[in-house]
Design a protein around this motif. Sequence first.
Motif, PDB file in Angstrom:
ATOM      1  N   PRO A   2       4.214  17.024   2.658  1.00 38.79           N
ATOM      2  CA  PRO A   2       3.666  15.685   2.411  1.00 38.79           C
ATOM      3  C   PRO A   2       4.797  14.657   2.344  1.00 38.79           C
ATOM      4  CG  PRO A   2       2.962  17.237   0.707  1.00 38.79           C
ATOM      5  CD  PRO A   2       3.962  17.937   1.564  1.00 38.79           C
ATOM      6  N   TYR A   3       4.476  13.430   2.684  1.00 36.67           N
ATOM      7  CA  TYR A   3       5.469  12.363   2.599  1.00 36.67           C
ATOM      8  C   TYR A   3       4.804  11.072   2.157  1.00 36.67           C
ATOM      9  CZ  TYR A   3       3.809  11.205   7.334  1.00 36.67           C
ATOM     10  OH  TYR A   3       3.033  10.896   8.419  1.00 36.67           O
ATOM     11  N   LEU A   4       5.600  10.204   1.549  1.00 41.94           N
ATOM     12  CA  LEU A   4       5.109   8.927   1.050  1.00 41.94           C
ATOM     13  C   LEU A   4       5.203   7.877   2.141  1.00 41.94           C
ATOM     14  CD1 LEU A   4       4.131   7.124  -1.304  1.00 41.94           C
ATOM     15  CD2 LEU A   4       6.557   6.728  -1.818  1.00 41.94           C
ATOM     16  N   GLU A   5       4.102   7.193   2.365  1.00 42.46           N
ATOM     17  CA  GLU A   5       4.080   6.084   3.303  1.00 42.46           C
ATOM     18  C   GLU A   5       3.943   4.797   2.487  1.00 42.46           C
ATOM     19  OE1 GLU A   5       1.193   4.461   6.833  1.00 42.46           O
ATOM     20  OE2 GLU A   5       1.379   6.625   6.550  1.00 42.46           O
ATOM     21  N   ILE A   6       4.836   3.850   2.747  1.00 42.97           N
ATOM     22  CA  ILE A   6       4.786   2.557   2.078  1.00 42.97           C
ATOM     23  C   ILE A   6       4.489   1.512   3.147  1.00 42.97           C
ATOM     24  CG2 ILE A   6       6.025   0.851   0.690  1.00 42.97           C
ATOM     25  CD1 ILE A   6       7.925   3.121  -0.180  1.00 42.97           C
ATOM     26  N   GLU A   7       3.400   0.801   2.978  1.00 44.48           N
ATOM     27  CA  GLU A   7       3.033  -0.237   3.941  1.00 44.48           C
ATOM     28  C   GLU A   7       3.096  -1.589   3.256  1.00 44.48           C
ATOM     29  OE1 GLU A   7      -0.762   0.593   5.657  1.00 44.48           O
ATOM     30  OE2 GLU A   7      -0.149   2.568   6.361  1.00 44.48           O
ATOM     31  N   GLY A   8       3.696  -2.545   3.946  1.00 46.01           N
ATOM     32  CA  GLY A   8       3.794  -3.892   3.407  1.00 46.01           C
ATOM     33  C   GLY A   8       3.718  -4.918   4.515  1.00 46.01           C
ATOM     34  N   GLU A   9       3.779  -6.168   4.122  1.00 49.20           N
ATOM     35  CA  GLU A   9       3.664  -7.255   5.101  1.00 49.20           C
ATOM     36  C   GLU A   9       4.897  -7.397   5.972  1.00 49.20           C
ATOM     37  OE1 GLU A   9       1.963 -10.900   3.981  1.00 49.20           O
ATOM     38  OE2 GLU A   9       0.585  -9.990   2.553  1.00 49.20           O
ATOM     39  N   ASP A  10       6.043  -6.979   5.442  1.00 49.04           N
ATOM     40  CA  ASP A  10       7.279  -7.071   6.216  1.00 49.04           C
ATOM     41  C   ASP A  10       8.286  -6.054   5.696  1.00 49.04           C
ATOM     42  OD1 ASP A  10       8.405  -8.210   3.866  1.00 49.04           O
ATOM     43  OD2 ASP A  10       7.829 -10.212   4.527  1.00 49.04           O
ATOM     44  N   VAL A  11       9.370  -5.910   6.422  1.00 53.66           N
ATOM     45  CA  VAL A  11      10.403  -4.919   6.073  1.00 53.66           C
ATOM     46  C   VAL A  11      10.976  -5.194   4.685  1.00 53.66           C
ATOM     47  CG1 VAL A  11      12.671  -4.013   6.701  1.00 53.66           C
ATOM     48  CG2 VAL A  11      10.965  -4.421   8.473  1.00 53.66           C
ATOM     49  N   ALA A  12      11.199  -6.446   4.376  1.00 49.66           N
ATOM     50  CA  ALA A  12      11.792  -6.792   3.075  1.00 49.66           C
ATOM     51  C   ALA A  12      10.905  -6.336   1.922  1.00 49.66           C
ATOM     52  CB  ALA A  12      12.050  -8.296   3.001  1.00 49.66           C
ATOM     53  N   SER A  13       9.596  -6.515   2.041  1.00 50.39           N
ATOM     54  CA  SER A  13       8.706  -6.112   0.948  1.00 50.39           C
ATOM     55  C   SER A  13       8.647  -4.594   0.817  1.00 50.39           C
ATOM     56  CB  SER A  13       7.306  -6.705   1.133  1.00 50.39           C
ATOM     57  OG  SER A  13       6.688  -6.211   2.292  1.00 50.39           O
ATOM     58  N   ARG A  52       0.851  -1.196   0.000  1.00 49.37           N
ATOM     59  CA  ARG A  52       0.000   0.000   0.000  1.00 49.37           C
ATOM     60  C   ARG A  52       0.886   1.245   0.000  1.00 49.37           C
ATOM     61  NH1 ARG A  52      -4.657   1.639   4.367  1.00 49.37           N
ATOM     62  NH2 ARG A  52      -5.026   3.669   3.491  1.00 49.37           N
ATOM     63  N   TYR A  53       0.573   2.172  -0.898  1.00 50.43           N
ATOM     64  CA  TYR A  53       1.276   3.445  -0.999  1.00 50.43           C
ATOM     65  C   TYR A  53       0.295   4.549  -0.648  1.00 50.43           C
ATOM     66  CZ  TYR A  53       4.349   0.536  -3.852  1.00 50.43           C
ATOM     67  OH  TYR A  53       5.163  -0.448  -4.294  1.00 50.43           O
ATOM     68  N   GLU A  54       0.730   5.462   0.187  1.00 53.16           N
ATOM     69  CA  GLU A  54      -0.158   6.556   0.572  1.00 53.16           C
ATOM     70  C   GLU A  54       0.645   7.835   0.722  1.00 53.16           C
ATOM     71  OE1 GLU A  54      -2.785   7.506   4.497  1.00 53.16           O
ATOM     72  OE2 GLU A  54      -2.967   5.508   3.647  1.00 53.16           O
ATOM     73  N   LEU A  55       0.164   8.886   0.103  1.00 51.00           N
ATOM     74  CA  LEU A  55       0.792  10.190   0.263  1.00 51.00           C
ATOM     75  C   LEU A  55       0.120  10.851   1.463  1.00 51.00           C
ATOM     76  CD1 LEU A  55       2.852  12.170  -0.827  1.00 51.00           C
ATOM     77  CD2 LEU A  55       1.073  13.112  -2.282  1.00 51.00           C
ATOM     78  N   ASP A  56       0.843  10.967   2.556  1.00 49.70           N
ATOM     79  CA  ASP A  56       0.297  11.557   3.776  1.00 49.70           C
ATOM     80  C   ASP A  56       0.488  13.065   3.750  1.00 49.70           C
ATOM     81  OD1 ASP A  56      -0.518   9.177   4.820  1.00 49.70           O
ATOM     82  OD2 ASP A  56       0.983   9.070   6.380  1.00 49.70           O
TER      83      ASP A  56
END
Length: 64
Positions: free
Chosen positions: A13-24, A2-6
């Motif tokens: 503004p900053y980009l937030e990258i959410e994933g299942e783990d640090v590697a992803s 998931r990518y979200e511009l906060d």
Amino acid sequence: MRYELDEWPKIPPYLEIEGEDVASVREAAEWLEIDPDTLTGMNTTKVYAHYGLDLADFPQLQFD
């Protein structure tokens, strides 16, 4: 992934990258041509502190 511009008041503004783990998350950053070593795991309070602001000083945050 998931990518979200906060966007929050008083900071850029900053980009937030959410994933299942640090590697992803690191892999997603590389795909976006972002150096994964520049990533952080800061919460909102720490992001404000990064810009020299104490989030507790703002009982109500509003966009001007």
